[in-house]
Write a protein that holds these residues in place. Structure first.
Motif, short mmCIF file in Angstrom:
data_model
loop_
_atom_site.label_atom_id
_atom_site.label_comp_id
_atom_site.label_asym_id
_atom_site.label_seq_id
_atom_site.Cartn_x
_atom_site.Cartn_y
_atom_site.Cartn_z
N ALA A 1 0.81 -1.22 0.00
CA ALA A 1 0.00 0.00 0.00
C ALA A 1 0.84 1.26 0.00
N ALA A 2 2.15 1.14 -0.07
CA ALA A 2 3.00 2.30 0.21
C ALA A 2 3.32 3.17 -0.99
N LEU A 3 3.19 2.65 -2.19
CA LEU A 3 3.73 3.40 -3.31
C LEU A 3 2.85 4.58 -3.68
N GLY A 4 3.46 5.54 -4.32
CA GLY A 4 2.76 6.77 -4.68
C GLY A 4 3.30 7.89 -3.84
N PRO A 5 3.39 9.08 -4.39
CA PRO A 5 4.00 10.18 -3.64
C PRO A 5 3.14 10.61 -2.47
N VAL A 6 3.75 10.74 -1.31
CA VAL A 6 3.03 11.21 -0.13
C VAL A 6 2.42 12.58 -0.44
N GLY A 7 1.21 12.80 0.02
CA GLY A 7 0.57 14.09 -0.18
C GLY A 7 -0.46 14.10 -1.30
N VAL A 8 -0.58 12.99 -2.03
CA VAL A 8 -1.59 12.90 -3.07
C VAL A 8 -2.74 12.06 -2.53
N PRO A 9 -3.92 12.67 -2.25
CA PRO A 9 -5.01 11.93 -1.61
C PRO A 9 -5.41 10.71 -2.42
N GLY A 10 -5.70 9.62 -1.73
CA GLY A 10 -6.21 8.42 -2.36
C GLY A 10 -5.16 7.54 -2.99
N ARG B 1 -2.52 -5.74 -5.86
CA ARG B 1 -3.26 -6.94 -5.47
C ARG B 1 -4.08 -7.51 -6.62
N GLY B 2 -4.05 -6.83 -7.77
CA GLY B 2 -4.76 -7.35 -8.93
C GLY B 2 -6.27 -7.23 -8.84
N ARG B 3 -6.75 -6.27 -8.04
CA ARG B 3 -8.21 -6.09 -7.88
C ARG B 3 -8.73 -5.20 -8.99
N GLU B 4 -8.85 -5.79 -10.17
CA GLU B 4 -9.18 -5.01 -11.35
C GLU B 4 -10.55 -4.36 -11.23
N ALA B 5 -11.52 -5.10 -10.69
CA ALA B 5 -12.88 -4.55 -10.61
C ALA B 5 -12.92 -3.30 -9.74
N ASP B 6 -12.05 -3.22 -8.75
CA ASP B 6 -12.01 -2.04 -7.89
C ASP B 6 -11.06 -0.98 -8.46
N ALA B 7 -9.92 -1.45 -8.97
CA ALA B 7 -8.87 -0.51 -9.35
C ALA B 7 -9.22 0.31 -10.58
N ARG B 8 -9.80 -0.33 -11.59
CA ARG B 8 -10.01 0.39 -12.85
C ARG B 8 -10.95 1.58 -12.68
N PRO B 9 -12.14 1.42 -12.08
CA PRO B 9 -12.99 2.61 -11.88
C PRO B 9 -12.38 3.61 -10.91
N ALA B 10 -11.61 3.12 -9.92
CA ALA B 10 -10.96 4.03 -8.98
C ALA B 10 -9.93 4.90 -9.69
N VAL B 11 -9.19 4.31 -10.63
CA VAL B 11 -8.22 5.08 -11.40
C VAL B 11 -8.91 6.16 -12.21
N THR B 12 -10.00 5.81 -12.87
CA THR B 12 -10.75 6.79 -13.67
C THR B 12 -11.24 7.95 -12.80
N GLU B 13 -11.77 7.62 -11.64
CA GLU B 13 -12.27 8.66 -10.74
C GLU B 13 -11.12 9.50 -10.19
N HIS B 14 -10.01 8.86 -9.89
CA HIS B 14 -8.86 9.58 -9.34
C HIS B 14 -8.31 10.57 -10.36
N ALA C 1 -4.27 18.93 -9.61
CA ALA C 1 -3.18 18.13 -9.05
C ALA C 1 -2.75 17.12 -10.10
N GLY C 2 -1.89 17.56 -11.03
CA GLY C 2 -1.46 16.66 -12.08
C GLY C 2 -0.73 15.44 -11.56
N LEU C 3 -0.03 15.57 -10.40
CA LEU C 3 0.68 14.43 -9.85
C LEU C 3 -0.29 13.31 -9.46
N GLY C 4 -1.51 13.68 -9.09
CA GLY C 4 -2.50 12.65 -8.79
C GLY C 4 -2.85 11.83 -10.01
N ALA C 5 -2.97 12.50 -11.17
CA ALA C 5 -3.25 11.77 -12.41
C ALA C 5 -2.07 10.88 -12.78
N THR C 6 -0.85 11.37 -12.54
CA THR C 6 0.34 10.56 -12.82
C THR C 6 0.37 9.33 -11.92
#
Length: 810
Positions: A634-643, A653-666, A675-680
């Protein structure tokens, strides 16, 4: 089938306090942490069904859950006949009034009773003339009538608020309860304490209800509060209510948006609703006026210190004996400290008093307080005694704010400073104190309240330093509230304004600007970042003192942006080392620690990143999400970017059903926030997910997006993923470019993790003759704790290679 009999006026809601407790039973609030009590009730009902009746007396203060337990017993008696009775204060002086209400539905067999019993009950109920009823015979008659009622169906008698039953009734009920041995009858009697009544129930089986354990109290409080509740406020409520469910529900429901945050609740009592306050004050209003003043004095002083209250009482002309009526009424506890027996009484007394009376007791407390032993308490009482602007009180509060700031208690600092500003008569000094309060609110993590104080302050009266200070506060508020489009440039301007008068503050502001610019990303941010670098270079020409940690971070990231990774690595390493090994009390600014985490990530130094993340977010968060390389996915991603944590964790964890819509929303919310870093970060998560799913072309597309932006930390971590995706999808050019960049950075970084990732990436790109030795090299480098997750991935790709070489046994 249950037969529920409710005598006239006998429902628990007939008494105000009982009605409140009945309301608190919604969603079983009164049953939290009552497992043993519930088991006792179940046993009582079970034995009553078998013909071996019995009784239980439930004792406890108002709101503790007595009525909830009664309701539980009634609900569990689905196969029994139920008779309910609630005491009512209006009938206290009427002998046998409660017994009359209870027995009215069961009077049909009365004429079949032996003559003396029948006549005793007739006399008790005024049906025949008699000088006095015979209690013993009346008790036998009541037992006979209830036994007859239970002949065809077991009977539960549920009595609430027994302290309001007349003495004759409690005597008969206790008489019957002691003789339930061979009858299918269960008595459950709830008595509110403290009370001097209901002694007839002494000796009967039962238990005293205590407040909820702390964990359950927090759960109940969280369930009734509308919105986020600061842990410090929650702890204060749990402590002051002593786990009383009714008080938890009442205080939680009354909190305003501002009061839910730490530092906004002063020492005054917690708020209570007016209807409940009026009900609770009925007993208070019957006491002598001096006693009511003493109660108000005790309500205004949270410490309960007897010496302080005695000195204040002397100033108000209150004699020692005026406390006796309050103790006799069960309002005050006779302990080493002056405390209210019920947590809601203090609030009702305080807020039920006229403002002038509250000011009067606060003035007495301020005069009686020891200015050396408790200067903050004295300052607060002085402020509460003020009826208008008062510089003396404001100065005392400002001093208290300074003491809170010195110990790092920024919520309390903000509370004192804001109140000081309210009492300050001079406009210029008032603005200064509002700005001080805004700065404290920012340090306390409350940017919305800081912004509100800035609006109150308006423009500074005069002076370049004041204007620069306001500019920094406004820009920092924009950053804290996630306005990344406007924050970087505003912070840069504020830093430039501050440099002439406050160079150290200017450096910190420039660091905030750099952080905001990196989070924002995009063309506009690039121009601001270059402006930051130019500004920094100008300052360095005149700098004389050794570089601070802030200076090192600024220099390192400036080099990363302009001169490249190899030039930046030694500077960033020096900054990270200083942050990890230096004094934890220093360099605690969130933006500094955040960028320290980024620097450690960019250097592929997982251990340093974990240590800094622990300082930034606390050990629990660090343990949960403090280092991908050490196996915490759960650690990766720059600190300070919500979510970010959930997003990347779902991908790993390979949770595609959760991850794919979460990425779109993020991506959507990051773009909206600027916050372009969030999209990155979202693109990085997609690269991980697609690799895990074996969709290498899609993984390459996402990884290339991160590669082109090359933000600190992610821009380096994506390189091994990009090499793998490019090799698997047959894009040799992309694989070569990524491997070249990774080679340069790994050699400059010089960490075991960097060496392991480089060896694995070379193995993926190598021919069969070289690949195996590279895999072995990678495995050796990644055996350290910081490389656990990457070691697992290396074993995976090595195993895939062995399979393709037809070496399935290996």
């Amino acid at each position: 089938m249950t037969q529920t009999i409710v005598p006239p006026g006998g429902h628990p809601a007939a008494h105000p306090a009982a009605a409140l407790e009945a309301g608190a039973t919604t969603a079983n609030r009164g049953l939290l942490s009552r497992e043993e009590d519930l088991k006792a009730l179940d046993r009582l009902l079970t034995t009553a069904r078998t013909g071996a009746g019995g009784s239980l007396v439930l004792r406890g203060e108002s709101g503790i859950g007595r009525t909830a337990l009664l309701e539980y017993a009634i609900a569990r008696a689905a196969d029994m006949r139920v008779a309910r009775l609630a005491g009512t204060e209006a009938e206290l002086g009427l002998g046998y009034a409660g017994l009359h209400r209870l027995l009215m539905p069961f009077m049909a067999p009365l004429d079949r009773l032996p003559g003396p019993q029948r006549d005793a009950l007739h006399a008790a109920f005024g049906l025949i003339p008699a000088d006095s009823a015979a209690p013993f015979l009346a008790g036998l008659a009541a037992l006979a009538l209830l036994t007859e009622a239970a002949a065809d169906q077991p009977l539960l008698v549920a009595v609430d608020d027994a302290q309001w039953l007349d003495e004759a009734t409690t005597g008969v009920l206790a008489f019957v309860a002691r003789r339930l041995t061979t009858e299918p009858i269960a008595f459950v009697i709830a008595v509110r304490e403290p009370t001097s009544r209901c002694q007839p129930f002494d000796g009967l089986p039962g238990f005293a209800l205590a407040g909820l354990p702390e964990r359950h109290a927090h759960e109940l409080l969280a369930s009734v509060v509308a919105g986020a509740l600061d842990p410090r406020v929650a702890q204060r409520i749990v402590t002051e209510t002593r786990g009383n469910p009714l008080a938890l529900v009442e205080f939680g429901a009354q909190l305003t948006d501002g009061e839910r945050a730490a530092g906004t609740l002063g020492p005054q009592p917690l708020p209570v609703s007016r209807p409940l306050s009026r009900r609770l004050l009925r007993r208070v209003r019957t006491l002598p006026a001096p006693t009511q003043t003493l109660l108000l004095l005790a309500a205004a002083e949270p410490s309960g210190c007897q010496d302080l209250l005695r000195r204040a009482a002397d100033r108000l002309g209150l004699a020692a004996e005026v406390a006796a009526p309050a103790e006799a009424a069960g309002l005050l506890a006779n302990t080493d400290e002056v405390t209210f027996r019920h947590p809601l009484i203090r609030s009702a007394v305080y807020y039920g008093a006229p403002p002038r009376d509250r000011r009067r007791v606060h003035a007495a407390l301020a005069a009686a307080a020891d200015a050396d032993a408790d200067p903050d308490g004295r300052a607060w009482h002085l402020a509460a005694a003020a009826s208008g602007p008062d510089e003396d009180a404001a100065s005392e509060l400002a001093n208290s704010a300074a003491r809170a700031r010195a110990r790092g208690d920024h919520p309390i600092e903000a509370m004192f400073m804001t109140r000081a500003a309210e009492l300050t008569p001079d406009q210029g000094r008032r603005v200064d104190r509002l700005l001080g309060g805004a700065a404290a609110e920012l340090s306390a993590g409350a940017p919305a309240r800081a912004e509100a104080l800035l609006e109150q302050a308006g423009p500074p009266m005069a002076g370049q330093a004041a204007r620069a200070r306001v500019a920094r506060l406004r820009a920092t508020v924009s950053l804290a509230r996630g306005r990344f489009r406007e924050a970087p440039a505003a912070l840069l301007r504020a830093a430039q304004q501050l440099h002439a008068t406050e160079p150290e503050q200017a450096s910190r502001t420039l660091l905030d600007a750099l952080y905001a610019g990196l989070v924002a990303g995009g063309p506009a941010s690039t121009e601001t970042l270059l402006g930051i670098v130019r500004t920094l270079r100008t300052w360095e020409v005149t700098a004389l003192s050794p570089p601070t940690t802030t200076d090192l971070i600024l220099d390192g990231f400036a080099a990363r942006l302009t001169a490249g990774y190899p030039a930046a690595a030694p500077i960033l390493r020096a900054a990270v080392t200083r942050l990890v090994t230096g004094d934890p009390a220093l360099d605690t600014a969130p933006s500094l620690l955040t960028m320290g985490c980024w620097a450690a990530g960019d250097l592929l130094d997982g251990q340093a990143q974990r240590a800094l993340l622990a300082r930034l977010t606390g050990p629990s968060t660090s343990d949960a999400s403090g280092g991908l390389e050490s196996g915490d996915i759960a650690a990766l991603g720059p600190v300070g970017v919500p979510g970010q944590y959930d997003l990347v964790a779902q991908a790993w964890r390979g949770r595609e059903a959760d991850a794919r819509p979460a990425v779109t929303e993020h991506i959507r919310t990051s773009i909206e926030a600027g916050a372009g870093l969030g999209a990155t970060t979202a693109q990085y998560a997609m690269a991980i997910l697609e690799l895990g799913m074996g969709r290498y072309g899609a993984a390459l597309t996402s990884a290339l997006s991160v590669y082109r932006d090359d933000p600190p930390h992610l821009g380096t971590h994506v390189l091994p993923e990009l090499v793998e995706a490019a090799v698997r999808s047959g894009n040799r050019n992309a694989a070569t470019a990524a491997l070249e960049r990774l080679t340069v950075r790994a050699l400059a970084s010089r960490t075991q993790l960097a060496a392991g990732l480089l060896a694995r990436s070379r193995a993926l790109s190598a021919d069969s003759a070289e690949a195996e030795s590279r895999y072995h090299e990678a495995i050796e480098h990644l055996r350290e704790p910081a490389g656990a997750a990457q070691l697992a991935r290396t074993h995976l790709v090595y195993g895939e290679w062995l399979r393709r070489q037809r070496r399935r046994r290996d």
